[in-house]
Design a protein around this motif. Structure first.
Motif, PDB file in Angstrom:
ATOM      1  N   TYR A  31      68.269  63.807  76.224  1.00 53.02           N
ATOM      2  CA  TYR A  31      68.535  65.566  76.130  1.00 53.02           C
ATOM      3  C   TYR A  31      69.776  65.595  76.898  1.00 53.02           C
ATOM      4  CZ  TYR A  31      69.337  70.150  77.945  1.00 53.02           C
ATOM      5  OH  TYR A  31      70.156  71.811  77.438  1.00 53.02           O
ATOM      6  N   LEU A  32      69.944  65.284  78.034  1.00 51.99           N
ATOM      7  CA  LEU A  32      72.016  65.436  79.021  1.00 51.99           C
ATOM      8  C   LEU A  32      72.840  64.193  77.366  1.00 51.99           C
ATOM      9  CD1 LEU A  32      71.055  65.404  82.356  1.00 51.99           C
ATOM     10  CD2 LEU A  32      71.281  66.610  81.051  1.00 51.99           C
ATOM     11  N   ARG A  33      72.421  63.197  77.403  1.00 53.16           N
ATOM     12  CA  ARG A  33      73.109  62.548  76.606  1.00 53.16           C
ATOM     13  C   ARG A  33      73.557  63.002  75.513  1.00 53.16           C
ATOM     14  NH1 ARG A  33      73.798  61.766  81.377  1.00 53.16           N
ATOM     15  NH2 ARG A  33      75.289  62.590  81.498  1.00 53.16           N
ATOM     16  N   MET A  34      72.577  63.639  75.115  1.00 59.23           N
ATOM     17  CA  MET A  34      72.232  64.015  73.436  1.00 59.23           C
ATOM     18  C   MET A  34      73.400  65.559  73.696  1.00 59.23           C
ATOM     19  SD  MET A  34      71.136  62.602  70.213  1.00 59.23           S
ATOM     20  CE  MET A  34      70.585  63.834  69.519  1.00 59.23           C
ATOM     21  N   LEU A  35      73.296  65.821  74.357  1.00 54.64           N
ATOM     22  CA  LEU A  35      75.118  67.724  74.439  1.00 54.64           C
ATOM     23  C   LEU A  35      76.341  66.339  75.033  1.00 54.64           C
ATOM     24  CD1 LEU A  35      73.062  69.044  77.588  1.00 54.64           C
ATOM     25  CD2 LEU A  35      73.148  69.607  74.894  1.00 54.64           C
ATOM     26  N   ASP A  36      76.537  64.933  75.763  1.00 51.78           N
ATOM     27  CA  ASP A  36      77.468  64.913  75.319  1.00 51.78           C
ATOM     28  C   ASP A  36      77.901  64.330  74.033  1.00 51.78           C
ATOM     29  OD1 ASP A  36      77.633  65.003  78.627  1.00 51.78           O
ATOM     30  OD2 ASP A  36      76.944  63.334  79.085  1.00 51.78           O
ATOM     31  N   VAL A  37      76.508  63.581  73.556  1.00 46.48           N
ATOM     32  CA  VAL A  37      77.078  63.779  71.864  1.00 46.48           C
ATOM     33  C   VAL A  37      77.976  64.209  70.430  1.00 46.48           C
ATOM     34  CG1 VAL A  37      76.299  62.133  70.067  1.00 46.48           C
ATOM     35  CG2 VAL A  37      75.642  61.399  71.838  1.00 46.48           C
ATOM     36  N   ALA A  38      77.062  65.562  71.437  1.00 43.33           N
ATOM     37  CA  ALA A  38      77.731  66.536  70.561  1.00 43.33           C
ATOM     38  C   ALA A  38      79.052  67.444  70.974  1.00 43.33           C
ATOM     39  CB  ALA A  38      76.820  67.934  70.851  1.00 43.33           C
ATOM     40  N   GLY A  39      79.237  67.274  72.111  1.00 42.66           N
ATOM     41  CA  GLY A  39      80.827  67.710  72.571  1.00 42.66           C
ATOM     42  C   GLY A  39      80.610  68.823  72.991  1.00 42.66           C
ATOM     43  N   THR A  40      81.500  69.535  73.360  1.00 46.98           N
ATOM     44  CA  THR A  40      82.413  70.186  75.028  1.00 46.98           C
ATOM     45  C   THR A  40      81.379  71.359  74.379  1.00 46.98           C
ATOM     46  OG1 THR A  40      84.302  71.456  73.553  1.00 46.98           O
ATOM     47  CG2 THR A  40      84.470  69.031  75.109  1.00 46.98           C
ATOM     48  N   LYS A  41      81.005  72.672  73.747  1.00 41.15           N
ATOM     49  CA  LYS A  41      80.558  73.016  73.215  1.00 41.15           C
ATOM     50  C   LYS A  41      79.280  73.027  73.819  1.00 41.15           C
ATOM     51  CE  LYS A  41      79.094  77.145  69.656  1.00 41.15           C
ATOM     52  NZ  LYS A  41      79.975  77.429  68.302  1.00 41.15           N
ATOM     53  N   ALA A  42      78.349  72.195  73.530  1.00 42.47           N
ATOM     54  CA  ALA A  42      76.955  71.881  73.611  1.00 42.47           C
ATOM     55  C   ALA A  42      76.752  71.401  75.160  1.00 42.47           C
ATOM     56  CB  ALA A  42      76.613  70.685  72.859  1.00 42.47           C
ATOM     57  N   GLN A  43      77.797  70.565  75.519  1.00 39.13           N
ATOM     58  CA  GLN A  43      77.889  70.513  77.148  1.00 39.13           C
ATOM     59  C   GLN A  43      77.981  71.639  77.995  1.00 39.13           C
ATOM     60  OE1 GLN A  43      81.143  68.088  77.808  1.00 39.13           O
ATOM     61  NE2 GLN A  43      80.240  66.325  76.476  1.00 39.13           N
ATOM     62  N   ALA A  44      78.798  72.793  77.593  1.00 35.70           N
ATOM     63  CA  ALA A  44      78.761  73.862  77.695  1.00 35.70           C
ATOM     64  C   ALA A  44      77.551  74.291  77.918  1.00 35.70           C
ATOM     65  CB  ALA A  44      80.019  74.983  77.536  1.00 35.70           C
ATOM     66  N   GLU A  45      76.974  75.071  76.967  1.00 36.73           N
ATOM     67  CA  GLU A  45      75.483  76.141  76.291  1.00 36.73           C
ATOM     68  C   GLU A  45      74.188  75.383  76.763  1.00 36.73           C
ATOM     69  OE1 GLU A  45      76.523  77.339  72.214  1.00 36.73           O
ATOM     70  OE2 GLU A  45      78.321  78.323  72.989  1.00 36.73           O
ATOM     71  N   GLY A  46      74.108  74.125  76.136  1.00 33.70           N
ATOM     72  CA  GLY A  46      72.779  73.066  76.992  1.00 33.70           C
ATOM     73  C   GLY A  46      72.156  73.026  76.154  1.00 33.70           C
ATOM     74  N   ALA A  47      72.689  73.235  74.330  1.00 35.54           N
ATOM     75  CA  ALA A  47      72.239  73.150  73.029  1.00 35.54           C
ATOM     76  C   ALA A  47      73.277  72.606  71.606  1.00 35.54           C
ATOM     77  CB  ALA A  47      71.021  74.392  73.032  1.00 35.54           C
ATOM     78  N   ILE A  48      72.795  72.428  71.452  1.00 37.59           N
ATOM     79  CA  ILE A  48      73.675  71.756  69.704  1.00 37.59           C
ATOM     80  C   ILE A  48      74.193  72.929  69.237  1.00 37.59           C
ATOM     81  CG2 ILE A  48      74.527  70.699  68.499  1.00 37.59           C
ATOM     82  CD1 ILE A  48      72.914  67.948  70.049  1.00 37.59           C
ATOM     83  N   SER A  49      75.080  72.831  69.084  1.00 33.96           N
ATOM     84  CA  SER A  49      75.234  73.940  68.203  1.00 33.96           C
ATOM     85  C   SER A  49      74.796  73.530  66.315  1.00 33.96           C
ATOM     86  CB  SER A  49      76.973  74.660  67.731  1.00 33.96           C
ATOM     87  OG  SER A  49      77.533  73.819  67.813  1.00 33.96           O
ATOM     88  N   LYS A  50      74.886  74.359  65.140  1.00 30.87           N
ATOM     89  CA  LYS A  50      74.859  74.149  64.014  1.00 30.87           C
ATOM     90  C   LYS A  50      76.108  73.268  63.762  1.00 30.87           C
ATOM     91  CE  LYS A  50      73.812  74.676  59.214  1.00 30.87           C
ATOM     92  NZ  LYS A  50      73.518  76.080  58.513  1.00 30.87           N
ATOM     93  N   ASP A  51      77.811  73.211  63.833  1.00 33.24           N
ATOM     94  CA  ASP A  51      78.877  72.916  63.169  1.00 33.24           C
ATOM     95  C   ASP A  51      78.965  71.492  64.272  1.00 33.24           C
ATOM     96  OD1 ASP A  51      78.803  73.994  66.184  1.00 33.24           O
ATOM     97  OD2 ASP A  51      80.936  73.875  65.473  1.00 33.24           O
ATOM     98  N   GLU A  52      78.533  71.201  65.585  1.00 27.77           N
ATOM     99  CA  GLU A  52      78.056  70.188  66.507  1.00 27.77           C
ATOM    100  C   GLU A  52      77.167  69.125  66.083  1.00 27.77           C
ATOM    101  OE1 GLU A  52      80.251  70.724  70.573  1.00 27.77           O
ATOM    102  OE2 GLU A  52      78.413  71.175  70.365  1.00 27.77           O
ATOM    103  N   MET A  53      76.536  69.817  65.493  1.00 27.61           N
ATOM    104  CA  MET A  53      74.966  68.906  64.824  1.00 27.61           C
ATOM    105  C   MET A  53      74.903  67.988  63.194  1.00 27.61           C
ATOM    106  SD  MET A  53      71.658  67.631  65.657  1.00 27.61           S
ATOM    107  CE  MET A  53      70.714  68.897  66.366  1.00 27.61           C
ATOM    108  N   ASN A  54      76.600  68.670  63.037  1.00 24.92           N
ATOM    109  CA  ASN A  54      76.447  68.012  61.289  1.00 24.92           C
ATOM    110  C   ASN A  54      77.340  67.598  61.954  1.00 24.92           C
ATOM    111  OD1 ASN A  54      75.164  69.908  59.704  1.00 24.92           O
ATOM    112  ND2 ASN A  54      76.957  71.460  59.923  1.00 24.92           N
TER     113      ASN A  54
END
Length: 221
Positions: free
Chosen positions: A91-114
């Motif tokens: 879970y934590l590393r996936m936030l790193d993979v997604a980007g800064t927004k996910a790291q800040a919010e704890g969930a992956i946004s749609k644009d970062e997921m894409n």
């Protein structure tokens, strides 16, 4: 004459002793084989994950990353069959993979997921697959989803996340202080006896606005 009788008796005793020895050896071999077969057929839940993977093969998995994500700790947790820590680390590393927004919010946004890195997704999936003989990880989950004709309700039921009636077996709370999702007490995954595909639970059930499966399909997982 007496001497001949004594010789015959001696030979008879020797032959008898030899036969007894042979029968004893054969009996021991038969017992060993029977015991071995009995142990190999001992009852158990065939749906549970086999955790006997050679840890050496996990060490040989090449960790590659396009986002400078360190998955070495995940590799260590999986090598030790620490499924709970492996799930959290994913879970934590996936936030790193997604980007800064996910790291800040704890969930992956749609644009970062894409824009999620396929290189890192495949690395994480390979570690899980290798550690569990292909029974856990993203690939295992996608296989089950295809087997269920892309019916998410049936897939979630099969992997032990949700019942067919829609009741969530796993639930999360959002920690406002840490900005991270945590399992609700009493609604955690089963980290000891679980069906194939049960772990990891990344982006499942708490992030309804995005689809991890779309990213996995895009990455060929």
């Amino acid at each position: 004459m007496a001497k001949n009788n004594q010789t015959v008796l001696t030979l008879t005793l020797l032959i008898t002793a030899s036969l007894i020895g042979i029968f004893a050896v054969l009996g021991w071999i038969g017992y060993s084989l029977t015991r071995s077969k009995s142990e190999s057929k001992s009852p158990g839940n065939t749906d549970l994950v086999n955790t006997t993977t050679n840890s050496g093969s996990l060490k040989q998995v090449e960790i590659t990353t396009a986002r400078n994500v360190d998955s070495s700790q995940l590799q260590k947790y999986l090598q030790n069959k620490d499924w709970q820590q492996s799930d959290r680390e994913t879970y934590l590393r996936m936030l790193d993979v997604a980007g800064t927004k996910a790291q800040a919010e704890g969930a992956i946004s749609k644009d970062e997921m894409n824009a999620l890195s396929c290189v890192d997704l495949k690395t994480i999936d390979k570690l899980w697959s290798t550690a569990s003989d292909d029974k856990l990880g993203f690939s295992a989950q996608e296989k089950i989803l295809r087997e269920q004709k892309n019916d998410y309700r049936k897939m979630y039921d099969a992997v032990g996340w949700q019942t067919l009636t829609g009741e969530w077996l796993i639930k999360w709370n959002y920690n406002q202080q840490t900005k991270r999702y945590e399992y609700k007490p009493g609604k955690e995954p089963n980290f000891k006896t679980f069906p194939p595909g049960h772990l990891p639970t990344v982006e499942r059930g708490y992030n309804f606005g995005v689809s991890l499966d779309v990213a996995l399909t895009r990455c060929g997982i």
